[in-house]
Design a protein around this motif. Structure first.
Motif, PDB file in Angstrom:
ATOM      1  N   ASP A  97       0.837  -1.208   0.000  1.00  0.00           N
ATOM      2  CA  ASP A  97       0.000   0.000   0.000  1.00  0.00           C
ATOM      3  C   ASP A  97       0.868   1.253   0.000  1.00  0.00           C
ATOM      4  OD1 ASP A  97      -2.361  -1.478   0.020  1.00  0.00           O
ATOM      5  OD2 ASP A  97      -2.692  -1.223   2.187  1.00  0.00           O
ATOM      6  N   ALA A  98       1.886   1.279   0.849  1.00  0.00           N
ATOM      7  CA  ALA A  98       2.765   2.448   0.933  1.00  0.00           C
ATOM      8  C   ALA A  98       3.527   2.666  -0.377  1.00  0.00           C
ATOM      9  CB  ALA A  98       3.729   2.293   2.106  1.00  0.00           C
ATOM     10  N   LEU A  99       3.999   1.587  -0.979  1.00  0.00           N
ATOM     11  CA  LEU A  99       4.698   1.706  -2.258  1.00  0.00           C
ATOM     12  C   LEU A  99       3.763   2.215  -3.354  1.00  0.00           C
ATOM     13  CD1 LEU A  99       6.856  -1.547  -2.201  1.00  0.00           C
ATOM     14  CD2 LEU A  99       7.689   0.822  -1.973  1.00  0.00           C
ATOM     15  N   ALA A 100       2.548   1.692  -3.393  1.00  0.00           N
ATOM     16  CA  ALA A 100       1.581   2.132  -4.405  1.00  0.00           C
ATOM     17  C   ALA A 100       1.237   3.610  -4.214  1.00  0.00           C
ATOM     18  CB  ALA A 100       0.319   1.273  -4.350  1.00  0.00           C
ATOM     19  N   LEU A 101       1.122   4.047  -2.984  1.00  0.00           N
ATOM     20  CA  LEU A 101       0.819   5.447  -2.696  1.00  0.00           C
ATOM     21  C   LEU A 101       1.947   6.354  -3.197  1.00  0.00           C
ATOM     22  CD1 LEU A 101      -1.279   7.264  -1.278  1.00  0.00           C
ATOM     23  CD2 LEU A 101       0.085   7.029   0.794  1.00  0.00           C
ATOM     24  N   GLN A 102       3.184   5.936  -3.019  1.00  0.00           N
ATOM     25  CA  GLN A 102       4.323   6.769  -3.419  1.00  0.00           C
ATOM     26  C   GLN A 102       4.701   6.639  -4.887  1.00  0.00           C
ATOM     27  OE1 GLN A 102       7.799   6.789  -0.955  1.00  0.00           O
ATOM     28  NE2 GLN A 102       6.621   6.862   0.931  1.00  0.00           N
TER      29      GLN A 102
ATOM     30  N   ILE B   1       8.861  -1.015  -9.712  1.00  0.00           N
ATOM     31  CA  ILE B   1       8.305   0.337  -9.716  1.00  0.00           C
ATOM     32  C   ILE B   1       9.066   1.165 -10.743  1.00  0.00           C
ATOM     33  CG2 ILE B   1       7.620   0.260  -7.277  1.00  0.00           C
ATOM     34  CD1 ILE B   1      10.101   2.086  -6.711  1.00  0.00           C
ATOM     35  N   HIS B   2       8.510   2.312 -11.075  1.00  0.00           N
ATOM     36  CA  HIS B   2       9.200   3.302 -11.901  1.00  0.00           C
ATOM     37  C   HIS B   2       9.319   4.568 -11.076  1.00  0.00           C
ATOM     38  CE1 HIS B   2       7.799   0.514 -15.029  1.00  0.00           C
ATOM     39  NE2 HIS B   2       8.889   0.910 -15.657  1.00  0.00           N
ATOM     40  N   THR B   3      10.495   5.180 -11.109  1.00  0.00           N
ATOM     41  CA  THR B   3      10.709   6.378 -10.305  1.00  0.00           C
ATOM     42  C   THR B   3      11.742   7.278 -10.953  1.00  0.00           C
ATOM     43  OG1 THR B   3      11.192   7.214  -8.096  1.00  0.00           O
ATOM     44  CG2 THR B   3      12.480   5.315  -8.837  1.00  0.00           C
ATOM     45  N   GLU B   4      11.668   8.552 -10.600  1.00  0.00           N
ATOM     46  CA  GLU B   4      12.674   9.521 -11.026  1.00  0.00           C
ATOM     47  C   GLU B   4      13.593   9.919  -9.871  1.00  0.00           C
ATOM     48  OE1 GLU B   4      10.766  12.784 -13.013  1.00  0.00           O
ATOM     49  OE2 GLU B   4       9.949  11.480 -14.565  1.00  0.00           O
ATOM     50  N   ILE B   5      13.291   9.424  -8.664  1.00  0.00           N
ATOM     51  CA  ILE B   5      14.144   9.809  -7.536  1.00  0.00           C
ATOM     52  C   ILE B   5      15.428   8.979  -7.542  1.00  0.00           C
ATOM     53  CG2 ILE B   5      12.190  10.606  -6.143  1.00  0.00           C
ATOM     54  CD1 ILE B   5      12.432   8.083  -4.472  1.00  0.00           C
ATOM     55  N   SER B   6      16.449   9.506  -6.927  1.00  0.00           N
ATOM     56  CA  SER B   6      17.764   8.873  -6.923  1.00  0.00           C
ATOM     57  C   SER B   6      17.779   7.631  -6.028  1.00  0.00           C
ATOM     58  CB  SER B   6      18.802   9.872  -6.414  1.00  0.00           C
ATOM     59  OG  SER B   6      18.593  10.116  -5.030  1.00  0.00           O
ATOM     60  N   PRO B   7      18.770   6.757  -6.218  1.00  0.00           N
ATOM     61  CA  PRO B   7      18.862   5.573  -5.364  1.00  0.00           C
ATOM     62  C   PRO B   7      18.943   5.917  -3.879  1.00  0.00           C
ATOM     63  CG  PRO B   7      20.271   5.303  -7.275  1.00  0.00           C
ATOM     64  CD  PRO B   7      19.773   6.720  -7.312  1.00  0.00           C
ATOM     65  N   GLY B   8      19.707   6.932  -3.516  1.00  0.00           N
ATOM     66  CA  GLY B   8      19.826   7.299  -2.112  1.00  0.00           C
ATOM     67  C   GLY B   8      18.514   7.780  -1.520  1.00  0.00           C
TER      68      GLY B   8
END
Length: 163
Positions: A23-28, A57-64
């Protein structure tokens, strides 16, 4: 946008904590791609069996930054940081691979060594992304799973409903 593979695991209130993590991952991060959920014996210590799966997931945020957000999700679900490395977990979320990055980036080792060492990571990863290539070895996850010594760890798929 980076495609990222994450492993999720829990051996304390497994159904509840895996669902809360998803749920938390889907929200973010929006839409999640999920492997089946597998049950495995604890590795490295005597304890209750774990539920494990891999999420894309797909994201634009950095690994850190991603690692920090994942720690926050773990802690919001009761994860204690003073636990020993091999111990029971309410929720454990690890970055397995971040696109094709290799090396230590912002304190995150990529790809994660557990991919080739643990059946509870490799089997769900090979199921979710069989043709994707391991960033270091350039072998497909399906090929790595086919060559894995399956006698090393007991693991089985379970019926699990993400709700």
């Amino acid at each position: 946008m980076a495609k990222v593979f994450l492993s999720l695991g829990s051996n304390i209130q497994r159904q509840k904590n895996i669902n809360a993590g998803l749920d938390a991952l889907a929200l973010q991060f929006g839409k999640l791609q999920l492997s089946r959920v597998f049950e495995s014996e604890a590795v490295g210590f005597n304890g209750a069996n774990f539920y494990n799966l891999v999420v894309a997931i797909h994201t634009e945020i950095s690994p850190g930054m991603l690692a920090r957000q994942l720690r926050e999700i773990e802690e919001a679900n009761g994860r204690l940081r003073h636990d020993t490395k091999f111990s029971a977990r309410t929720l454990d979320i690890d970055i397995l691979a971040y696109s094709d990055l290799v090396g230590t980036i912002e304190g995150v080792s990529l790809p994660r060594n557990e991919i080739e060492k643990n059946a509870f990571v490799l089997w769900p990863l090979a199921e979710l992304a069989p043709q994707a290539l391991h960033p270091r070895s350039k072998l497909s996850f399906a090929q790595l799973w086919a060559e894995y010594d399956k006698s090393k760890q007991k693991l089985w798929a379970i019926p699990f409903i993400y709700s």
